[in-house]
Design an enzyme around this catalytic site. Structure first.
Site, PDB file in Angstrom:
ATOM      1  N   ASP A  36       6.208  -5.995  -5.310  1.00 29.84           N
ATOM      2  CA  ASP A  36       5.806  -5.668  -3.941  1.00 29.84           C
ATOM      3  C   ASP A  36       4.961  -4.396  -3.968  1.00 29.84           C
ATOM      4  O   ASP A  36       5.460  -3.317  -4.325  1.00 29.84           O
ATOM      5  CB  ASP A  36       7.053  -5.466  -3.067  1.00 29.84           C
ATOM      6  CG  ASP A  36       6.717  -5.146  -1.626  1.00 29.84           C
ATOM      7  OD1 ASP A  36       7.655  -5.076  -0.801  1.00 29.84           O
ATOM      8  OD2 ASP A  36       5.522  -4.948  -1.319  1.00 29.84           O
ATOM      9  N   TYR A 125      -7.576  -2.511   9.188  1.00 30.34           N
ATOM     10  CA  TYR A 125      -7.729  -3.132   7.861  1.00 30.34           C
ATOM     11  C   TYR A 125      -8.798  -2.398   7.057  1.00 30.34           C
ATOM     12  O   TYR A 125      -8.555  -1.945   5.930  1.00 30.34           O
ATOM     13  CB  TYR A 125      -8.082  -4.609   7.987  1.00 30.34           C
ATOM     14  CG  TYR A 125      -8.556  -5.225   6.694  1.00 30.34           C
ATOM     15  CD1 TYR A 125      -9.911  -5.461   6.465  1.00 30.34           C
ATOM     16  CD2 TYR A 125      -7.662  -5.543   5.685  1.00 30.34           C
ATOM     17  CE1 TYR A 125     -10.357  -6.000   5.261  1.00 30.34           C
ATOM     18  CE2 TYR A 125      -8.091  -6.086   4.477  1.00 30.34           C
ATOM     19  CZ  TYR A 125      -9.439  -6.305   4.281  1.00 30.34           C
ATOM     20  OH  TYR A 125      -9.873  -6.824   3.078  1.00 30.34           O
TER      21      TYR A 125
END
Ligand SMILES: NC(=O)c1ccc[n+]([C@@H]2O[C@H](COP(=O)([O-])OP(=O)(O)OC[C@H]3O[C@@H](n4cnc5c(N)ncnc54)[C@H](OP(=O)(O)O)[C@@H]3O)[C@@H](O)[C@H]2O)c1
Length: 303
Positions: A36, A125
């Site tokens: 992760d 983003y």
């Protein structure tokens, strides 16, 4: 060479795992479930344990609209993780190849953006990816950042699969025509990565940031039209396409009007040409339509 590919389940990640690597190279892929990127300790440990020669980070939070309401998660994956990767890689003597986006730019003006043009992301983003670029540059000099755009593949979530699905279901579609950019096949990004990795292995790499995207530049409506021409050739039918403006298709995240990337530097430095996305599109649709009825690509528009 021993490679670690992070984000191995994504469009680019999957193409990296099936790319034509030199014989004898060990390519280890890790999906989100395995490593992760938001867990800095686990991320660092994965690199320290494997001691690769090269880390290729294809992992990212790419849901542009969702990121507007999920800033911390987007910055953890896109902004912080590249620095963690860079420091861990430096600690084991590894180089890093990382991907960034046309969305670091504000899309003003005409022409193609070059690497040193000022960045001015319009949304979360883009800002998180821009932060990731800076974090990696600060962490290790032995890095290559490839900024790319409008990525498509036979699998995963992308505009091409969404247009094929919607075009198969509806008689007509309205598609934004006043945003311009460069569609890029994930397989072409993987192939360019193999060539850069070879130079790294030869000790002859050029470090830094490079633009790599398909040619020619087009609009979303232009890309949709290319998909529908392929659809008509393959199925005998296609939807009507109506070009609309960005104002007529409001989204949570603002997108650059012109995100065309100038890819001159990677050609001058690595001899890598901008791939013709129209040829790649045909190959991708061969795979996407041959495999199974195009699975619903899911609603979210990604970067
Ligand atoms: N897609 C585009 O149009 C585009 C355009 C410009 C630049 N880029 C850049 O190109 C690179 C590759 O993108 P792509 O097109 O392959 O995107 P993608 O298909 O969305 O793949 C991204 C991968 O990252 C994984 N991921 C997300 N969060 C993670 C986490 N916390 N830990 C580990 N993995 C995680 C995703 O896993 P899940 O599937 O489980 O979420 C997915 O497998 C990224 O750096 C992206 O920013 C993409």
């Amino acid at each position: 060479m021993k490679l670690l590919v992070l984000g191995a389940g994504g469009q680019v990640g999957r193409e990296l795992l099936r790319a034509a690597w030199p014989t004898g190279w060990q390519v280890e892929g890790r999906t989100r479930a395995e490593v992760d990127l938001a867990d800095a300790v686990a991320l660092r440990q994965a690199i320290i344990d494997l001691r690769p020669d090269l880390v290729v980070n294809a992992g990212a939070y790419t849901a542009v609209d969702r990121a507007e309401g999920d800033r911390d998660a987007a910055f953890a994956v896109n902004g912080v993780a590249p620095g963690v990767i860079g420091r861990a890689a430096a600690a084991v003597g590894a180089a890093v190849i990382h991907y960034s986006t046309d969305y670091v730019f504000d899309g003003a003006g005409g022409g193609g953006r070059i690497e040193d043009d000022p960045v001015a992301p319009l949304g979360v983003y883009g800002a998180s990816k821009e932060a990731g670029e800076r974090a990696l540059r600060e962490a290790t000099a032995r890095h290559v950042i490839l900024r790319t755009s409008w990525v498509f593949a036979a699998h995963g979530t992308n505009f091409v699969r969404t247009m094929w699905r919607l075009g198969s279901e509806r008689p007509d579609l309205r598609v934004v025509a006043d945003q311009r950019g460069c569609p890029t096949a994930a397989a072409a990004i993987a192939a360019a990565t193999v060539r850069i990795a070879r130079r790294i292995a030869q000790g002859d790499a050029a470090w830094g940031t490079f633009h790599f995207a398909g040619a020619p530049a087009t609009s979303w409506a232009g890309l949709a039209e290319a998909v529908f021409v392929e659809m008509e050739r393959r199925t005998g039918r296609r939807p009507q396409l109506a070009p609309i403006t960005t104002a007529e298709y409001p989204t949570p995240a603002r997108r650059p009007a012109n995100s065309v990337l100038d890819c001159g530097r990677i050609f001058r430095t690595y001899g890598i040409e901008a791939p013709d996305w129209r040829a790649d599109l045909s190959v991708v649709l061969d795979e996407a339509t041959a495999g199974a009825a195009t699975a619903a690509a899911g609603g979210e528009r990604r970067a």
